[in-house]
Enzyme design. Structure first.
Site, PDB file in Angstrom:
ATOM      1  N   ARG A  16     -90.198 242.844   5.462  1.00  0.00           N
ATOM      2  CA  ARG A  16     -91.091 242.121   4.545  1.00  0.00           C
ATOM      3  C   ARG A  16     -92.551 242.541   4.709  1.00  0.00           C
ATOM      4  NH1 ARG A  16     -89.863 236.877   2.821  1.00  0.00           N
ATOM      5  NH2 ARG A  16     -88.525 236.638   4.641  1.00  0.00           N
ATOM      6  N   CYS A  76     -79.569 231.282 -18.001  1.00  0.00           N
ATOM      7  CA  CYS A  76     -78.973 230.009 -18.410  1.00  0.00           C
ATOM      8  C   CYS A  76     -78.735 229.145 -17.189  1.00  0.00           C
ATOM      9  CB  CYS A  76     -77.647 230.277 -19.101  1.00  0.00           C
ATOM     10  SG  CYS A  76     -77.770 229.961 -20.813  1.00  0.00           S
TER      11      CYS A  76
HETATM   12  N1  LLP Z   1     -83.790 243.072  11.460  1.00  0.00           N
HETATM   13  C1  LLP Z   1     -82.743 242.272  11.231  1.00  0.00           C
HETATM   14  C2  LLP Z   1     -81.575 242.359  12.104  1.00  0.00           C
HETATM   15  C3  LLP Z   1     -82.772 241.373  10.176  1.00  0.00           C
HETATM   16  O1  LLP Z   1     -81.732 240.583   9.959  1.00  0.00           O
HETATM   17  C4  LLP Z   1     -83.909 241.319   9.328  1.00  0.00           C
HETATM   18  C5  LLP Z   1     -83.946 240.414   8.201  1.00  0.00           C
HETATM   19  C6  LLP Z   1     -84.973 242.191   9.597  1.00  0.00           C
HETATM   20  C7  LLP Z   1     -84.880 243.045  10.686  1.00  0.00           C
HETATM   21  C8  LLP Z   1     -86.219 242.231   8.758  1.00  0.00           C
HETATM   22  O2  LLP Z   1     -86.901 241.018   8.746  1.00  0.00           O
HETATM   23  P1  LLP Z   1     -88.316 240.901   8.008  1.00  0.00           P
HETATM   24  O3  LLP Z   1     -89.320 241.703   8.804  1.00  0.00           O
HETATM   25  O4  LLP Z   1     -88.159 241.433   6.628  1.00  0.00           O
HETATM   26  O5  LLP Z   1     -88.612 239.444   8.016  1.00  0.00           O
HETATM   27  N2  LLP Z   1     -83.805 237.321   1.969  1.00  0.00           N
HETATM   28  C9  LLP Z   1     -84.717 236.568   2.789  1.00  0.00           C
HETATM   29  C10 LLP Z   1     -85.006 237.284   4.096  1.00  0.00           C
HETATM   30  C11 LLP Z   1     -83.765 237.559   4.892  1.00  0.00           C
HETATM   31  C12 LLP Z   1     -84.050 238.359   6.129  1.00  0.00           C
HETATM   32  C13 LLP Z   1     -82.807 238.840   6.737  1.00  0.00           C
HETATM   33  N3  LLP Z   1     -82.978 239.656   7.883  1.00  0.00           N
HETATM   34  C14 LLP Z   1     -85.992 236.325   2.016  1.00  0.00           C
HETATM   35  O6  LLP Z   1     -86.078 236.754   0.873  1.00  0.00           O
HETATM   36  O7  LLP Z   1     -86.903 235.670   2.498  1.00  0.00           O
END
Ligand code: LLP
Length: 433
Positions: free
Chosen positions: A294, A362
């Site tokens: 992110r 929808c």
């Molecule tokens: N590593 C692992 C093992 C993870 O499961 C994740 C995210 C990351 C790294 C990266 O995390 P970040 O730096 O992006 O926070 N769909 C949700 C977020 C789900 C994150 C899942 N795992 C949303 O839109 O907020």
């Protein structure tokens, strides 16, 4: 004024991203449209890389968490900035493989990798598989034996850290589907068992405590717990763990109430926590890996829509409908996610009243944001939703058979379609009459 410095307002009172007029982009490519500021994404990659160099003597690697935005172009971009990548499915793995991403810099995650995904990973030569459970460990050992290789792995550990974030994106606590728990001895036992397997080499341990986390303390706490576990494995099993992968999860600014730390601050604090335990327990410093998704790509992306109907319901609320919605951005309906919105063709206008931005699916819950203060909005306006670079395209669907929008990357004065707009023929391509 906006979430990130790459956004501004030009002489026509239009929102700009980098040097590009968003209204012109919307006109040229149509809406809905994802726009990715490649320069900003590159800057974030560099910020992380420099932080590892500065605060950990470069003894580590930043992986781009592909799930945030998985395309061949962005994989190459991350690679060109010196990053590795994590993948979580055969599809993400295949995308990187086809983009000729260096497979030794890929870590393969997932709580239920299938046999064919594991076979694909071995076929592609994935550097490290992050093993989730004993069933997977046995399966992997069998497949590796059959292929005549020794597979390097890390175990996914639940360190018992409860991060302050949305329940759906918390993963460090014992009640999680991911990984093996420390507190009940499960993690120790699986390491012990792995040392008896012929085609497995345990290289490291991994944890990921959650996503969109603003404090550094939970990361430091996780680092401490994991380092102590590494020391225990050395003392009790004579197992030398070389890699400590602490996952991703660093928060970003979605609206004015968010106040994230910089990559440098997160890495500095966490690296300090790692070094402290290494000293206390007299163990070598591990190769340190982080997996931000992110925070690398979300702020670099915006989504542009065209406003259709504006429905004022007296004493209730005003709905502003756009030509996209939960198909291209399911994060509000899933998490009640916050976003900032700008009328791109009147970007300097002051907010005057709350409106609810609705999608075209929808589904009553198909909203982008509820009761958000906005300037006057008219039919035909271009609406920009900010910080949509992560988990928007990657979580998009064809619900209601709406084609997914394209992604245009902007870089300096250049622009390029990196993912094409889906057509109706794309929508029916797998239908069989
Ligand atoms: N590593 C692992 C093992 C993870 O499961 C994740 C995210 C990351 C790294 C990266 O995390 P970040 O730096 O992006 O926070 N769909 C949700 C977020 C789900 C994150 C899942 N795992 C949303 O839109 O907020």
């Amino acid at each position: 004024m906006f979430n990130s410095d790459n956004l501004s307002i030009n002489e026509n009172n239009h929102l700009t991203i980098g040097t590009h007029d968003t209204v012109a982009l919307a006109k040229e490519y149509g809406t809905p449209l994802y726009v990715l500021d490649e320069d900003l994404m590159r800057k974030h990659c560099r910020d992380y890389k420099e932080a590892i160099d500065k605060y950990y003597s470069g003894n580590g690697l930043i992986l781009f968490a592909s799930k945030a935005l998985c395309t061949m172009y962005t994989a190459n971009l991350a690679e060109s900035e010196g990053l590795g990548a994590d993948v979580v499915s055969g599809g993400e793995l295949y995308t990187l493989y086809k983009a000729a991403f260096p497979m030794d810099k890929v870590f393969f995650h997932g709580n239920n990798k299938t046999q064919s995904e594991i076979e694909l990973a071995i076929h592609c030569g994935v550097g490290h598989i992050v093993v989730d459970n004993k069933y997977e460990l046995d399966l992997l050992n069998d497949i590796a034996k059959e292929k005549g290789i020794i597979q390097k792995i890390l175990f996914r550990i639940k360190p018992g850290i409860d991060a302050h974030t949305h329940d759906f994106v918390k993963t460090g606590q014992i009640d999680s589907k991911f990984g093996v728990a420390l507190e009940n001895g499960e993690a120790f036992e699986i390491h012990k068992y792995a040392t008896t397997l012929s085609n497995i080499q345990v290289d490291g341990v991994h944890c990921h405590i959650g996503s969109q986390i603003f404090e550094f303390e939970p990361f430091c706490e996780a680092a401490k717990v994991m380092m102590n576990f590494i020391a225990d494995l050395k003392a009790k099993l004579s197992l030398k763990i070389k890699i400590l992968n602490l996952g991703g999860g660093f928060g970003i600014k979605y609206d004015s109430t968010d106040d994230p730390l910089t990559p440098a601050e997160y890495i500095k604090k966490t690296a300090e926590a790692v070094k402290k335990v290494a000293m206390e327990r007299n163990i070598d410093l591990p190769y340190l890996v982080f997996e931000p998704g992110r925070s690398i790509v979300a702020p670099a992306g915006i989504t542009l829509y065209t406003v259709g109907g504006v429905k004022e319901i007296e004493n209730v609320r005003t709905y502003v409908s756009v030509d996209g919605g939960m198909g291209d951005n399911p994060r509000y309906i899933l998490y009640g996610a916050k976003y900032s919105a700008v009328v791109a063709n009147n970007a300097g206008a002051k907010p005057i009243a709350p409106v609810t931005i609705a999608g075209k699916c929808c589904e009553s819950g198909d909203l982008i944001q509820e009761n958000i203060m906005m300037p006057e909005i008219k039919v035909g306006d271009t609406l920009a939703i900010l910080a949509t670079g992560a988990y928007n395209y990657s979580m998009a669907s064809n619900y209601n058979r709406i084609p997914r929008p394209p992604i245009v990357a902007v870089k300096g004065n250049e622009k390029k379609v990196i993912v094409k707009r889906e057509t109706y023929d794309d929508i029916i391509r797998n239908d069989v009459l």
